[in-house]
Design a protein around this motif. Structure first.
Motif, mmCIF file in Angstrom:
data_model
loop_
_atom_site.group_PDB
_atom_site.id
_atom_site.type_symbol
_atom_site.label_atom_id
_atom_site.label_comp_id
_atom_site.label_asym_id
_atom_site.label_seq_id
_atom_site.Cartn_x
_atom_site.Cartn_y
_atom_site.Cartn_z
ATOM 1 N N GLU A 224 0.840 -1.202 0.000
ATOM 2 C CA GLU A 224 0.000 0.000 0.000
ATOM 3 C C GLU A 224 0.879 1.258 0.000
ATOM 4 O O GLU A 224 0.623 2.220 -0.737
ATOM 5 C CB GLU A 224 -0.915 -0.008 1.232
ATOM 6 C CG GLU A 224 -1.851 1.189 1.311
ATOM 7 C CD GLU A 224 -2.639 1.233 2.624
ATOM 8 O OE1 GLU A 224 -3.263 2.283 2.870
ATOM 9 O OE2 GLU A 224 -2.618 0.254 3.393
ATOM 10 N N ALA A 225 1.934 1.244 0.842
ATOM 11 C CA ALA A 225 2.835 2.400 0.939
ATOM 12 C C ALA A 225 3.530 2.675 -0.400
ATOM 13 O O ALA A 225 3.658 3.829 -0.835
ATOM 14 C CB ALA A 225 3.881 2.148 2.016
ATOM 15 N N SER B 246 2.367 11.900 2.049
ATOM 16 C CA SER B 246 2.189 11.964 3.509
ATOM 17 C C SER B 246 1.375 10.778 4.039
ATOM 18 O O SER B 246 1.446 10.458 5.227
ATOM 19 C CB SER B 246 1.539 13.289 3.908
ATOM 20 O OG SER B 246 0.241 13.371 3.356
ATOM 21 N N GLN B 247 0.616 10.095 3.154
ATOM 22 C CA GLN B 247 -0.043 8.846 3.556
ATOM 23 C C GLN B 247 0.945 7.680 3.516
ATOM 24 O O GLN B 247 0.895 6.748 4.320
ATOM 25 C CB GLN B 247 -1.220 8.526 2.616
ATOM 26 C CG GLN B 247 -2.425 9.439 2.741
ATOM 27 C CD GLN B 247 -3.474 9.090 1.692
ATOM 28 O OE1 GLN B 247 -4.002 7.968 1.675
ATOM 29 N NE2 GLN B 247 -3.776 10.029 0.806
ATOM 30 N N ARG C 143 7.342 3.734 7.653
ATOM 31 C CA ARG C 143 7.988 3.649 8.972
ATOM 32 C C ARG C 143 7.395 2.522 9.818
ATOM 33 O O ARG C 143 8.116 1.816 10.537
ATOM 34 C CB ARG C 143 7.851 4.998 9.685
ATOM 35 C CG ARG C 143 8.776 6.064 9.062
ATOM 36 C CD ARG C 143 8.508 7.468 9.567
ATOM 37 N NE ARG C 143 9.539 8.400 9.064
ATOM 38 C CZ ARG C 143 9.394 9.717 8.983
ATOM 39 N NH1 ARG C 143 8.258 10.291 9.366
ATOM 40 N NH2 ARG C 143 10.367 10.465 8.528
ATOM 41 N N ALA C 144 6.069 2.352 9.703
ATOM 42 C CA ALA C 144 5.389 1.331 10.510
ATOM 43 C C ALA C 144 5.869 -0.071 10.176
ATOM 44 O O ALA C 144 6.004 -0.935 11.057
ATOM 45 C CB ALA C 144 3.882 1.431 10.317
ATOM 46 N N VAL C 145 6.155 -0.326 8.870
ATOM 47 C CA VAL C 145 6.585 -1.677 8.475
ATOM 48 C C VAL C 145 8.111 -1.802 8.501
ATOM 49 O O VAL C 145 8.660 -2.828 8.118
ATOM 50 C CB VAL C 145 6.032 -2.064 7.076
ATOM 51 C CG1 VAL C 145 4.518 -2.074 7.087
ATOM 52 C CG2 VAL C 145 6.571 -1.125 5.985
ATOM 53 N N GLY C 146 8.800 -0.729 8.923
ATOM 54 C CA GLY C 146 10.267 -0.776 9.039
ATOM 55 C C GLY C 146 10.984 -0.764 7.700
ATOM 56 O O GLY C 146 12.114 -1.224 7.588
ATOM 57 N N GLU D 265 11.175 4.432 3.062
ATOM 58 C CA GLU D 265 11.051 5.723 3.748
ATOM 59 C C GLU D 265 11.929 6.762 3.049
ATOM 60 O O GLU D 265 11.506 7.905 2.811
ATOM 61 C CB GLU D 265 11.493 5.551 5.212
ATOM 62 C CG GLU D 265 11.387 6.823 6.034
ATOM 63 C CD GLU D 265 11.949 6.654 7.450
ATOM 64 O OE1 GLU D 265 12.150 7.687 8.115
ATOM 65 O OE2 GLU D 265 12.214 5.499 7.880
ATOM 66 N N ALA D 266 13.153 6.347 2.687
ATOM 67 C CA ALA D 266 14.091 7.244 1.997
ATOM 68 C C ALA D 266 13.526 7.704 0.657
ATOM 69 O O ALA D 266 13.628 8.874 0.279
ATOM 70 C CB ALA D 266 15.434 6.543 1.800
ATOM 71 N N VAL D 267 12.897 6.736 -0.065
ATOM 72 C CA VAL D 267 12.299 7.055 -1.366
ATOM 73 C C VAL D 267 11.260 8.165 -1.208
ATOM 74 O O VAL D 267 11.266 9.169 -1.929
ATOM 75 C CB VAL D 267 11.639 5.800 -1.987
ATOM 76 C CG1 VAL D 267 10.739 6.184 -3.165
ATOM 77 C CG2 VAL D 267 12.704 4.812 -2.444
ATOM 78 N N THR D 268 10.357 7.985 -0.238
ATOM 79 C CA THR D 268 9.268 8.948 -0.086
ATOM 80 C C THR D 268 9.788 10.292 0.414
ATOM 81 O O THR D 268 9.314 11.353 -0.022
ATOM 82 C CB THR D 268 8.177 8.371 0.842
ATOM 83 O OG1 THR D 268 7.749 7.123 0.300
ATOM 84 C CG2 THR D 268 6.974 9.297 0.928
ATOM 85 N N LEU D 269 10.781 10.273 1.306
ATOM 86 C CA LEU D 269 11.382 11.535 1.761
ATOM 87 C C LEU D 269 11.995 12.311 0.589
ATOM 88 O O LEU D 269 11.837 13.532 0.487
ATOM 89 C CB LEU D 269 12.465 11.245 2.818
ATOM 90 C CG LEU D 269 11.965 10.834 4.207
ATOM 91 C CD1 LEU D 269 13.094 10.238 5.027
ATOM 92 C CD2 LEU D 269 11.338 12.029 4.937
#
Length: 1019
Positions: free
Chosen positions: A127-128, A152-153, A159-162, A167-171
């Motif tokens: 989903e992320a 932002s979703q 982060r929740a799934v570690g 996370e880096a991609v979305t940042l």
């Protein structure tokens, strides 16, 4: 007033910061499974899915399309097996492929089917990823706020799934959105969070993207060197992970930095590496950006039509991929070109299309640039208050987005408006704010232009000495930027865009000369005029004596040869397509697109050969001659130099003798152009040319303006003339001046003077140096005359048909286009008097040392086989074609049919002429308009003459208009008789022949005798 600073028309080669979207691998759960039709489907689906991933990773457009087919197979099989989680993954991957191919709406369709399935199966990681990828699409479509909502979703799920890599991609993607919204510092904050995560997870591809994105921010903030540091870290990582599309992005961004730093040639080198990579990977968005960037470089170098060609290729790609912000960039750039071409209303139409797109996509940098450009158009239209309104809207946006280079541009343009309004002090205040910003951002061209604006304003205030210091600083930068362009064509076009800088410099020096006549300012002005002339020709002539291909890698030389062959092949394909009964316009457009790309690659390879050549590197930049050098090296006591400089407010003439220099102020350029064009029209018009009173009046009018002030100095001296602008087309030998005040005796200048024209005084010095280094030829005369142009010619059997005409065109690449451009017929008409001309001239020379090639032997093969190097005089008696729009299509028409009736290539193109190796002390082009070409500001006539000078000719005799065939034949016979029988030097012989024709009733009109002029050596 003078042509002043051109407006900064935002080049806006928008840097790419790629959105990171992720392919999702379908994890296969471990466990013992009972074999059923469902598991068969799953296994077949997994196989198809794996094949799809492999194809996708190949990176080419074709492989990506094939990957979609495999994923669709997997999708159906997962659906049959009821495996909704893998179905969601596959939907997401198909969306990703479509996004990479630029089909954004289709990508959204697949993502929107994937998202509910991921949620239903509780796959928060999947989903992320899908939320991230949807955000990427909206970001690329210019919907930045919508993109932020999806990112932002995605971020808390990552982060929740570690998923630290995710996370880096979305940042990084959030950083890119903020960068696009002009919030550069916020962008850097997000990149500084994502970069260590990529490094910690060993994701070199993601690290490379983020480094490129950081580089883009620094580039837009004007910190170009810092940008290059990040790009140079990113590039090897892109290559190491095989990310060809990403490699192309970084290459394009490096090109954009060099373009902003004024190193246009270097920028083109990077763009020429990135463009084929984007095309190979099917990345239409990146291709569009790079095409726009190439267009911007050509635009800034003065090649406006070439720029439009690239923009017109970019625009449909922008629209096809839904890149609204990019579409706005290209529309703004097209508007800038039309503005520069003087089509102000057309420019406003394009700006009015781009502005709402920038506003809708939240692109404040683009909005600011377009507002600035609209202001520049209104200023040019005389609506100064409106111009200030738009500039004042642009300025706060520039500042808000941290665009210091853009801020400098807008401040400069506000200064320019105040200068036009006569408020010079206010103008200087804005220029003084603009200048340090240009310097801080490394924008050398902007710095030079602002210094020019300051000099212009100070001159108006009467501060001539201060103005002189500013314009000298400006010209130093211009000269430095010019040396960074390896391509002679681009050097010439760039130099043409800065001629107004030299014009202001010369005018300042001459105004100072008025107040301080003994301070040598007139000498400095003459030397400045010489520096502004034919510089590319000077460099070409210096290069011609060095074999610049020696020491070049065979691979680079092979690439040059291959591209030349491809250009010939595509030209042939084009002619064949056009020659069909119902030509396919789409196919013609595609061929034109390929031809443009090949031509750019060919010029790029030639530039690379120059920059890689040890011989070329060893060549020092030829320095134009100083006054003492001109007097010592070029003149003698019986020879004087007349050098012209035409200006918008006033023009100048310097008369240089072996012992002194005198300067004269002449009327403005427009007045001289009117008189010169009228004179040329009268002596070439079939009606007016035979009315002596009309010819005399037109001649006297021009003579009065450009020669009369210096009449007392001319005596009976030999005249070396360095013309400017319209005077390149002027037959000085037919002009008349008063011998005593208030009288005009209608005696043409040639009666009292030998006349030779030169592109610049310095050109003659280097021609002499080159000729002195060559071994004198052993043979006397080679003459090529009366070629066979058509199968219909009486010298061969057979009639011309549509098929043979088409084949004739295909064999003579570029010739038909040149003929049409010159309003000449196809095939060319025979010139029967050239045969008599050749026979009479040949009879004057010993047969053992001369060569006469007529009929089928007057061929391109004969001209290029190397034998002409053995002759002191080379004479072409045939059609010459000067193409003023595309000088490379100029040439000489040789025999296009062989003695067996076969059609052959008979067009000796300008590129062929440059490659001839001659040692001739004289080349005669006894042909129509052989002295014409493209009149490039600062270079003069770019055409056949410079081709032969490069090839090794010491002097060239050429014609200025379409000459009567029989009249030319008579003149040429007299010319050679004077040289051979009376032992006159070529300049003296031409003068004697022309004076003799003047005395004959049939030929007395200047139309018949004045067209021919001698360029080069006078001795």
């Amino acid at each position: 007033m003078f042509d002043r600073t051109q407006w900064f028309l935002a080049g806006m080669s928008i840097a790419l910061s790629v959105q990171l979207s992720q392919p999702v691998a379908a994890a296969v759960p471990v466990g013992k499974t009972v074999q059923t039709s469902q598991t068969n489907s799953s296994e077949a689906a997994a196989k198809a899915f794996k094949e799809g991933l492999k194809l996708y990773q190949q990176g080419t457009a074709k492989a990506k399309r094939s990957a979609i087919v495999k994923f669709e197979i997997a999708l159906n099989l997962y659906r049959e097996a009821g495996d909704r989680r893998r179905e969601a993954v596959t939907f997401s991957n198909i969306g990703l492929v479509y996004s990479g191919l630029g089909e954004k709406q289709k990508a959204l369709e697949y993502y929107s089917q994937s998202l509910p399935l991921s949620r239903a199966t509780g796959d928060r990681g999947g989903e992320a990823i899908t939320l991230n990828n949807i955000g990427s699409v909206y970001s690329e479509l210019g919907e930045k706020q919508k993109a932020l909502e999806y990112f932002s979703q995605s971020l808390p799920l990552r982060r929740a799934v570690g998923d630290r890599r995710g996370e880096a991609v979305t940042l990084t993607n959030i950083g890119t959105v903020y960068s696009g919204l002009g919030e550069k510092q916020k962008a850097l904050e997000y990149y500084s969070q994502s970069l260590p995560l990529f490094q910690a997870t060993g994701d070199r591809g993601g690290e490379a993207v983020t480094l490129t994105s950081i580089g883009s921010v620094y580039s837009e903030l004007g910190e170009k060197q810092k940008a290059l540091e990040y790009y140079s870290q990113s590039l090897p990582l892109r290559r190491a992970v095989g990310d060809r599309s990403g490699e192309a992005v970084t290459l394009t961004n490096i090109g954009s930095v060099y373009s902003a730093l004024g190193e246009k040639q270097k920028a083109l080198e990077y763009y020429s590496q990135s463009l084929p990579l984007f095309q190979a990977t099917g990345d239409r968005s990146g291709e569009a950006v790079t095409l726009t960037s190439i267009g911007s470089v050509y635009s800034e170098l003065g090649e406006k039509q070439k720029a439009l060609e690239y923009y017109s290729q970019s625009l449909p790609l922008r629209r096809a991929v839904g890149d609204r912000s990019g579409e706005a960039v290209t529309l703004t750039n097209i508007g800038s070109v039309y503005s520069a071409l003087g089509e102000k209303q057309k420019a406003l139409e394009y700006y009015s299309q781009s502005l709402p797109l920038f506003q809708a996509t939240g692109d404040r940098s683009g909005e600011a640039a377009t507002l600035n450009n609209i202001g520049s158009v209104y200023s040019a239209l005389g609506e100064k208050q409106k111009a200030l309104e738009y500039s004042s809207q642009s300025l706060p946006l520039r500042r808000a987005t941290g665009d210091r280079r853009g801020e400098a541009t807008t401040l400069h343009n506000i200064g320019r408006v105040y200068s036009d309004l006569g408020e010079k002090q206010k103008a200087l205040e804005y220029y003084s704010q603009s200048l340090p910003l240009f310097r801080a951002t490394g924008d050398r061209r902007g710095e030079a232009t602002t210094l020019y604006g300051i000099a212009y304003a100070k001159r108006a205030q009467g501060n001539l000495t201060e103005a002189l210091t500013n314009i000298e600083s400006s010209l130093k930068i211009i000269e430095n930027l010019r040396t960074k362009i390896a391509s002679p064509e681009l050097r010439s076009s760039y130099f043409a865009t800065v001629q107004n800088y030299y014009e202001l410099y010369i005018d300042l020096l001459m105004q100072l000369h008025k107040t301080n006549p003994k301070s040598g300012y007139d000498t400095k002005a003459l030397e400045a005029s010489e520096r502004s002339r034919a510089r590319s020709l000077l460099e070409l002539l210096q290069e011609s004596n060095a074999n610049i291909r020696e020491g070049i890698s065979p691979d680079l030389l092979q690439q040059e040869k291959s591209l030349q062959q491809q250009l010939d092949a595509i030209e042939k394909q084009r002619i064949e397509t056009i020659s069909t009964p119902n030509p396919n316009q789409a196919k013609i457009d595609e061929i034109d697109k390929q031809r443009l790309a090949l031509l750019q690659q060919y010029q790029q390879i030639q530039a690379q050969i120059r920059t890689a050549s040890p011989r070329y590197a060893a060549l020092t930049q030829p320095q134009p001659l100083t006054l003492p050098e001109i007097q010592k090296q070029i003149l003698d006591e019986n020879t004087i130099l007349l050098q012209y400089s035409l200006g918008r407010v006033r023009s100048y003439l310097w008369v240089v003798t072996s012992t002194g220099v005198t300067s004269y102020e002449l009327p403005k350029r427009a007045d001289i152009e009117t008189a010169a064009k009228n004179f040329l029209e009268v002596i070439t018009s079939p009606i007016q040319r035979d009315i002596p009173q009309q010819v005399a009046q037109a001649s006297a009018n021009l003579g009065q303006v450009i020669l009369q002030p210096a009449a007392a100095q001319l005596a009976k001296k030999r005249l070396l003339i360095v013309p400017d602008g319209v005077l390149h087309y002027t037959p000085f030998q037919a002009l008349t001046i008063s011998q005593t005040a208030g009288q005009n005796t209608n005696v043409p200048l040639i009666v009292e003077h030998e006349i030779i024209t030169l592109p610049s005084a310095s050109t003659l010095a280097i021609l002499r140096q080159n000729y002195g280094d060559r071994k004198p030829p052993s043979q006397t005369l080679a003459i090529l005359a009366d070629p066979v142009f058509s199968p219909e010619d009486e010298r061969i059997k057979g009639k011309i048909t549509q098929a043979t005409t088409a084949k004739l065109e295909a064999n003579n690449l570029g010739l038909n286009q040149s003929l049409r451009a010159s309003n000449r017929q196809w095939p060319p008409e025979r010139l029967p008097f050239t045969r008599q001309e050749a026979q009479t001239i040949s009879s004057l020379f010993p047969s053992a040392s001369s060569s006469q090639k007529i009929d089928f032997d007057a061929s391109r093969t004969t001209a290029t086989d190397g034998s002409l190097a053995n002759y002191q005089i080379v004479h072409f008696a045939t059609h010459g074609l000067a193409n003023s729009q595309n000088p490379e299509l100029s040439g000489i028409v040789m025999s296009m049919v062989d003695d067996k009736g076969n059609l052959v290539n008979g067009f000796l193109r300008l590129t062929d002429i440059f490659n001839l190796k001659l040692a001739a002390n004289l080349v005669v082009l006894s042909a129509c308009q052989s002295g014409m070409g493209q009149n490039v500001k600062g270079e003069g006539m770019v055409g056949l003459t410079r081709g032969f000078m490069y090839a090794g000719a010491q002097r060239v005799a050429v014609s200025l208009w379409n000459v009567d065939d029989e009249g030319t034949s008579v003149l040429m016979q007299k010319f050679y008789q004077k040289m051979v029988q009376q032992k006159l030097a070529p300049a003296a012989a031409l003068r004697a022949a022309q004076m003799e024709m003047m005395q004959e009733e049939e030929w007395k009109s200047p139309y018949y005798w004045a067209a021919f002029t001698l360029q080069g050596e006078w001795k």
